[in-house]
Design an enzyme around this catalytic site. Structure first.
Site, short mmCIF file in Angstrom:
data_model
loop_
_atom_site.label_atom_id
_atom_site.label_comp_id
_atom_site.label_asym_id
_atom_site.label_seq_id
_atom_site.Cartn_x
_atom_site.Cartn_y
_atom_site.Cartn_z
N GLY A 114 6.15 -57.87 26.04
CA GLY A 114 4.87 -57.49 26.64
C GLY A 114 4.28 -56.29 25.91
O GLY A 114 5.00 -55.36 25.52
N GLY A 123 1.22 -54.71 27.00
CA GLY A 123 0.21 -54.02 27.80
C GLY A 123 0.49 -52.52 27.78
O GLY A 123 1.18 -52.01 26.88
N LEU A 124 -0.04 -51.82 28.76
CA LEU A 124 0.14 -50.37 28.75
C LEU A 124 1.61 -50.00 28.78
O LEU A 124 2.06 -49.13 28.03
CB LEU A 124 -0.59 -49.74 29.94
CG LEU A 124 -2.12 -49.85 29.89
CD1 LEU A 124 -2.74 -49.15 31.09
CD2 LEU A 124 -2.68 -49.28 28.60
N ALA A 125 2.39 -50.65 29.63
CA ALA A 125 3.80 -50.27 29.76
C ALA A 125 4.59 -50.65 28.51
O ALA A 125 5.37 -49.85 28.00
CB ALA A 125 4.41 -50.94 30.99
N GLY A 126 4.38 -51.85 27.99
CA GLY A 126 5.15 -52.32 26.84
C GLY A 126 4.64 -51.75 25.53
O GLY A 126 5.44 -51.32 24.67
N SER A 134 -15.62 -54.00 40.39
CA SER A 134 -15.02 -52.73 40.79
C SER A 134 -15.33 -52.40 42.25
O SER A 134 -16.44 -52.59 42.73
CB SER A 134 -15.55 -51.60 39.91
OG SER A 134 -15.18 -50.36 40.45
N ARG A 160 -8.19 -51.38 50.59
CA ARG A 160 -8.35 -52.75 50.13
C ARG A 160 -7.77 -53.78 51.10
O ARG A 160 -8.39 -54.81 51.36
CB ARG A 160 -7.66 -52.92 48.77
CG ARG A 160 -8.35 -52.17 47.66
CD ARG A 160 -7.56 -52.26 46.37
NE ARG A 160 -8.31 -51.61 45.29
CZ ARG A 160 -7.87 -51.49 44.05
NH1 ARG A 160 -6.69 -51.98 43.71
NH2 ARG A 160 -8.60 -50.90 43.14
N GLU A 162 3.90 -53.13 35.84
CA GLU A 162 3.74 -54.02 37.01
C GLU A 162 4.96 -54.92 37.20
O GLU A 162 5.21 -55.42 38.30
CB GLU A 162 2.46 -54.86 36.87
CG GLU A 162 2.08 -55.60 38.15
CD GLU A 162 0.79 -56.42 38.04
OE1 GLU A 162 0.05 -56.25 37.05
OE2 GLU A 162 0.53 -57.23 38.95
N ARG A 213 -0.98 -50.85 46.61
CA ARG A 213 -1.27 -49.92 45.52
C ARG A 213 -2.66 -49.32 45.69
O ARG A 213 -3.61 -50.04 46.03
CB ARG A 213 -1.18 -50.65 44.17
CG ARG A 213 -1.45 -49.73 43.00
CD ARG A 213 -1.31 -50.46 41.68
NE ARG A 213 -2.27 -51.54 41.49
CZ ARG A 213 -3.58 -51.36 41.24
NH1 ARG A 213 -4.08 -50.16 41.16
NH2 ARG A 213 -4.37 -52.41 41.08
#
Lengths: 247, 676
Positions: free
Chosen positions: B74, B76-79, B318, B365, B464, B474
């Site tokens: 992955g 994305g931001l984390a990977g 949004s 939400r 995530e 969240r």
């Protein structure tokens, strides 16, 4: 609505491709263009024909994965990505041709899917600011004037879809590259590597087989993020300066 | 920056009288195993724990790092952030993504912003307040140590991103701008118009490509991980399919990181990307990684409604629109087909303002979503009929347009309103928009300890894909924060404690564990291609999505969940008998890719229902019809359910095994949320 689609089919990178005609019926104007292709693929699957390969991922116009040449226009008749194009932009009875991006630097993998890894290699050549994790100073230590920050953002909005290359008669990647040069060049953090960046990226761009810019402007007209042509001026200016300074 | 606010300790409640056995056990749907606990977080003052852990974690000599290989799935931001950071540190990194470029990972689609406790507005923000808000927002179902660390490193993220050239919004003085978000009372959200995720991801992507050029990271785009290799009890590699050539490849390493995102696409329709899937984490689950809180899903209230059967995904707008837009439906079902502009004021029900006078349209939400469902269930929804009901409510800018002028509205929300018009063909400056909730984010994921290590040694999970920081709900602008916190700052510091024990003995491709993993991938690919039944992969995926949305969506009940489990089992059985996947294994084959993902969703869906069934309380995004207050609000049962439900794979024909991790609140007091 009922439509006639003429779609490029190509079994693999080395295979010879051809346009194949597919009639589709009962298409709703609320469908996106790619959902229309989903419908066609379901029909093909049901009658034992292999579905048409095409790329898409986020389907909300931001990831840059989708991109089709639709009746000769990159991403079709509207200024948006292929995934955000909806069938209400077409009329009953239309004949629509669908082709992959055509450029030496974007070889076809299968059907409508192309290999855009040349863009990644241009970024590898210098499309970054060297700042190792943990080495950053406090964010407010360097203010950035708002007009410069806004212009950097405008250029950074590029999604790397490749429409600029597909639209250009020279298959040039100058708009893509100019956007990155402008984004990083507007910021104080981007200055130390500015000269080296532009020379290295341009060299990689040419090496990949992209063409040169002859100021046609088709790239900017096709850009779904409306990146303006002046990022190419910025690129040329930076390149000239860097070469004069002996980079 | 550290906050010295004193901790309040919760008085333990008197134990409740034992209820009858949980229904899952009664129905034989699961068994209960030994409790588990995180053993990595240090004890002591919460603000000292992360520093202590960083100090205690073993170091790896720079010269030894290049001998250690880390696989990261992955980008994305984390990977992406983890791959770049570990590459910079000198490790040998192999990075994988299924997209054609690491820049396309779905973090890119996040709009609103990223939270950080910088307190640039001097409005009373602090690390402790961000920690507190996140724990409360998660409805007291997250782990305190992890959340505090998240708040603690949040400020470093902003520094790092600015240094990389992320063009955050700025004020005229040249300093960074902030906005408020998601119902909290301070302005701590950093943003780049409505494209914050894109800009942060491009920052991480550029850092990653810099390491590719430097030779520390090897990039494998258009590759999908299909199995994890576990040898001698340790994660030692993955089996991946090259999506272009179809070749099945073995990649071995000293540690494996899964940063493969969430599983919202189990619902078929969600705001996730088309390719987002659970396969990486689910295959790891089947190899021994516990899956925690799978039923915690977030349904976002402001999405564009479903237009018809052809719909392939849902688009979020949004939630900032709720600041100026008013949400309503007709009071009378008979008015639902009318032009909304012709419905007089006295015949409109501004239901959020009516039910929640103090928060109005800005309730969290989960609450906004559930009330939209309620009014549509009553037959007062608007827009086209989907099945027997109209699934939409009005989000009306008429008052804002009168108050602010069209120019001012366009300045603030122009790109969102344009997007709405492009998708629906309706002009929101003239006709009220229609919105409906959609699946957006999954708080559940693989269970990890404080080091982000799963229950398989050497298998780490970030972003995530893990369960750790958001509890049962969240808050807005916290997903980007968690992804980058894990990727840049947490994982690189914790994984070294494990890697310091390496390099581990070289694994041969002839090793039994490798051969078994490869063989199972080969067999599955061949099986999917050989069934040659009557139904397409998408038709199974849509049917699964309908079951999940109906019975495991915004409201869950024992009766519905039991029914869903039966339906899913039947559908899974049919899938393996009757799916039709054309083409071959040795080329790009998108049907085959989808088939593998849907096969895993068909197993995950059942576990989600079992988890939702066993948790007989409502909390955050998990609303059980049987557990509500007299006013219809979510009712938690802290005496019974203040734990993480970590599920162990029980085998192909066995029942999953529940392991409980008790949640202890030492620094925040557990309260019932109220937004009236």
């Amino acid at each position: 609505m009922n439509l006639t689609l003429k779609i490029w089919r190509q079994a693999g990178p080395q295979a010879k491709g051809e346009m194949v005609t597919y009639p589709v019926s009962d298409i709703s104007e609320d469908m996106s263009f790619l959902e229309m292709l989903d419908v066609l693929n379901e029909q093909l699957n049901a009658r034992g024909e292999e579905p048409i390969a095409f790329d898409s991922d986020c389907r909300e116009g931001i990831c840059g994965m989708c991109g089709l040449m639709i009746s000769g226009k990159a991403h079709g008749p509207e200024v948006t990505t292929t995934c955000q194009l909806h069938m209400r932009s077409f009329s009953d009875g239309d004949e629509i041709t669908i082709e992959p991006w055509r450029a030496d630097a974007f070889p076809v993998i299968k059907d409508l899917v192309v290999d855009r890894s040349s863009f990644d290699r241009i970024i590898q050549a210098g499309g970054f600011i060297s700042a190792n994790t943990g080495s950053a100073p406090e964010a407010h230590s360097v203010p950035v004037p708002k007009p410069k920050a806004d212009r950097a953002f405008m250029a950074a909005a590029c999604i790397g879809c490749g429409a600029c290359v597909a639209a250009c008669p020279n298959a040039s990647g100058m708009l893509f590259m100019g956007a990155k040069i402008t984004h990083l060049g507007e910021l104080p953090q981007g200055q130390p590597e500015r000269d080296a960046r532009v020379v290295s990226m341009v060299s990689q761009h040419d090496h990949e087989g992209f063409g040169g810019c002859t100021n046609v402007g088709a790239c900017s007209s096709a850009c779904p993020k409306e990146i303006p042509l002046d990022v190419i001026n910025q690129l040329n200016k930076d390149l000239r300066g860097a070469l004069m300074r002996g980079e | 920056m550290t906050d010295t606010q004193t901790a309040s300790t919760v008085a333990p409640e008197a134990p409740a009288p034992a209820r009858e056995a949980a229904p899952g056990v009664v129905h034989g749907l699961y068994t209960e195993g030994e409790p588990i606990a995180d053993t990595k977080a240090p004890k002591g003052p919460i603000e000292a724990r992360w520093n202590k852990r960083k100090f205690d974690a073993a170091l790896v000599n720079p010269a030894n790092r290049r001998k250690l290989t880390v696989i990261i799935v992955g980008t994305g931001l984390a990977g992406g952030a983890a791959a770049a950071t570990l590459g910079e540190a000198g490790y040998n990194v192999k990075s994988f993504c299924y997209q054609d470029s690491p820049r396309r990972a779905h973090s890119i689609a996040a709009q609103g912003g990223i939270n950080a406790a910088k307190n640039y507005k001097e409005d009373g923000d602090s690390t402790f307040r961000l920690f507190y808000d996140t724990v409360k927002g998660g409805d007291y179902r997250s782990r305190e140590s992890n959340v505090y660390r998240l708040a603690e490193v949040s400020a470093n993220i902003i520094d790092q991103c600015v240094a990389q050239g992320v063009p955050f919004a700025r004020e005229y003085g040249g300093l960074l701008d902030n906005r408020s978000f998601g119902g909290v009372q301070v302005s701590r959200t950093f943003y780049a118009r409505g494209q914050t995720g894109q800009q942060l991801l491009i920052g991480a992507y550029q850092a990653l490509e810099r390491q590719v050029a430097a030779g520390t990271v090897e990039m494998f785009s258009r590759h999908e991980m299909l199995e994890v290799v576990v040898a001698d009890g340790k994660a030692r590699g993955i089996i991946a399919r090259d999506l272009v050539t179809g070749e099945i490849e073995t990649h071995l390493a000293d540690a494996v990181v899964l940063a493969s995102g969430g599983y919202g696409n189990v619902f078929f329709l969600s705001t996730n990307a088309m390719g987002s899937n659970v396969t990486a984490t689910w295959r790891a689950h089947r190899k021994g990684a516990h899956f925690a809180n799978p039923c915690y899903t977030q349904i976002h209230p402001t999405c564009i409604p479903v237009a018809g059967e052809h719909q392939s995904k849902l688009t979020l707008m949004s939630e900032s629109l709720r600041n100026d837009g008013r949400i309503w439906v007709p009071k009378n079902a008979a008015d639902c087909e009318k032009d909304p502009r012709e419905i007089p004021e006295e015949d409109r029900d501004y239901y959020l303002e009516r039910i929640y006078p103090s928060f109005g349209n800005l309730v969290p939400r989960d609450i906004a979503s559930r009330q939209a469902k309620n009014v549509c269930d009553e037959g007062r929804g608007v827009g086209p009929k989907v099945g027997d009901f109209r699934r939409g409510v009005y989000l009306d800018f008429t008052d804002a347009l009168k108050r602010m002028s069209a120019e001012a509205v366009a300045e603030k929300y122009g790109n969102l309103l344009d997007m709405y018009q492009r998708i629906t063909g309706e002009n929101p400056y003239e006709v009220p928009m229609r919105i409906y909730p959609a699946v957006h984010y999954t708080m559940g994921g693989l269970w990890v300890d404080y080091d982000l290590q799963s229950s398989i040694p050497g298998l780490f999970v970030s972003g995530e894909a893990n369960f750790s920081d958001h509890g049962a709900n969240r808050l807005g602008a916290s997903a980007l924060m968690q992804g980058l916190a894990d990727g840049y700052f947490v994982l690189p510091n914790t994984i070294r404690d494990y890697l310091a024990k390496g390099p581990f003995p070289k694994l041969e491709e002839s090793n039994e564990a490798v051969v078994e993993a490869r063989a199972s991938v080969d067999a599955r690919v061949q099986k999917l291609l050989s069934i040659n039944g009557d139904r397409s992969v998408d038709s199974f995926h849509k049917e699964l999505g309908n079951i999940m949305w109906e019975y495991c969506g915004m409201e869950r009940s024992e009766e519905g969940l039991l029914k869903a489990i039966d339906l899913i089992r039947g559908l899974r059985d049919e899938f393996w008998r009757n799916v039709k996947v054309l083409g071959s294994a040795d080329t790009l084959n998108q049907s085959l890719e989808k088939a593998g993902r849907v096969a895993d969703f068909l197993e995950l869906g059942e576990l989600m229902c079992i988890d939702a069934l066993h948790r007989r309380e409502s909390c955050g995004g998990h609303f059980r019809a049987e557990s509500q207050t007299e006013d219809g609000e979510a009712l938690r049962h802290d005496d019974e359910y203040a734990y993480v439900a970590a599920w162990e794979w029980g085998g192909q024909d066995g029942a999953p095994i529940l392991h409980k991790e008790d949640l202890v609140y030492e620094f925040v007091e557990m309260k019932q949320r109220s937004y009236k």
